[in-house]
Design an enzyme around this catalytic site. Sequence first.
Site, mmCIF file in Angstrom:
data_model
loop_
_atom_site.group_PDB
_atom_site.id
_atom_site.type_symbol
_atom_site.label_atom_id
_atom_site.label_comp_id
_atom_site.label_asym_id
_atom_site.label_seq_id
_atom_site.Cartn_x
_atom_site.Cartn_y
_atom_site.Cartn_z
ATOM 1 N N LEU A 97 -3.835 0.272 4.446
ATOM 2 C CA LEU A 97 -3.791 1.443 5.323
ATOM 3 C C LEU A 97 -4.732 2.551 4.863
ATOM 4 C CD1 LEU A 97 0.038 1.740 6.050
ATOM 5 C CD2 LEU A 97 -1.709 0.632 7.432
ATOM 6 N N SER A 98 -4.865 2.720 3.553
ATOM 7 C CA SER A 98 -5.753 3.770 3.059
ATOM 8 C C SER A 98 -6.182 3.449 1.640
ATOM 9 C CB SER A 98 -5.083 5.147 3.117
ATOM 10 O OG SER A 98 -3.936 5.181 2.305
#
Length: 329
Positions: A97-98
């Site tokens: 996601l990040s």
Amino acid sequence: MAADTAGQELDRVAAEARAELVREIEASGAFAADPAWRAAFAEVPRHLFVPYYYVTGTAGYERRWGGHPDPAARERWVRGAYEDTPLATRIRDGELLSSSSQPSLMALMLAALDVEDGHRVLEIGAGTGYNAALLAYRLGDDKVTTVDLDPEITEAARRHLEAAGFRPVVVTGDGARGVPEHAPYDRIIATCTLHSVPPAWLGQCRPGGRILTPFATGLAALTVRDAAHAEGRFLATPAYFVPLRGGHGPEREPPHLAGLPRRARDSDRFRFLLALTRGSLDPEEAHALWEREGMPPRERYGLTVADGRGWAWLDDPEGPYVWPLPEEG
């Protein structure tokens, strides 16, 4: 006493690893445009911004964290925090996601931002807070604002920044809208890729200011003329970032490249042209242009924003090769 000794040893390892990272970044040439950034990378402790991260292992992602009971595992964590590589920081159901960006790319972007003492900077995409800390080290806490849509990200970034001794403004909000309450800014830097340049950024940037943003698979450096006009070219380096969150701009399926020559399919330069002209050129048209123009590098391309419209171009914003950017959604 044992805990103090262990902490001191970890600090020693971190300082050693950080010094090696700075040498690697310097050798890459990323500081060349602005050597003053060397001091920021030498002093800001990256490991405080990644208290845990994930590395790819034989069974998927392996979590490394600074609170591990095994001293050897803690040392692997802190040394890994100073490798010149992106670090996965958020995983959900096996999906990334990040992440914390590669330090040498961060250094190159910061150098290209062309800051001066007294400049006010808006960062779009708070991430771990590390980039905001580097900016705050160089310019001062009161000159730096960072914004992110996700409250979990901004809360963690604020916590990491405070642990490292920095207190820039951290805002939870839609980065496409900027942060008008702290405008005007001399520089805007984004750490997420875009489909179009948000008009709010131009309105919040001083005339003569600079916007540095990932776009397609490159980095566009735009000079702002006024609240409705900005223009500039791409840097030479490739850059791959997650999209700006908030639903601005359309998502498109990747193009089908079957039938194109392998040297085009495998070329990063060609894939950049495809990403930049998606919606305007189909792959066959893009390939014909690419071959005709000698497989142009990124720095021959640019972006223009004028009166709410935007377009990408090759060589000349008023030349024969121009492609409209998507309308803001």
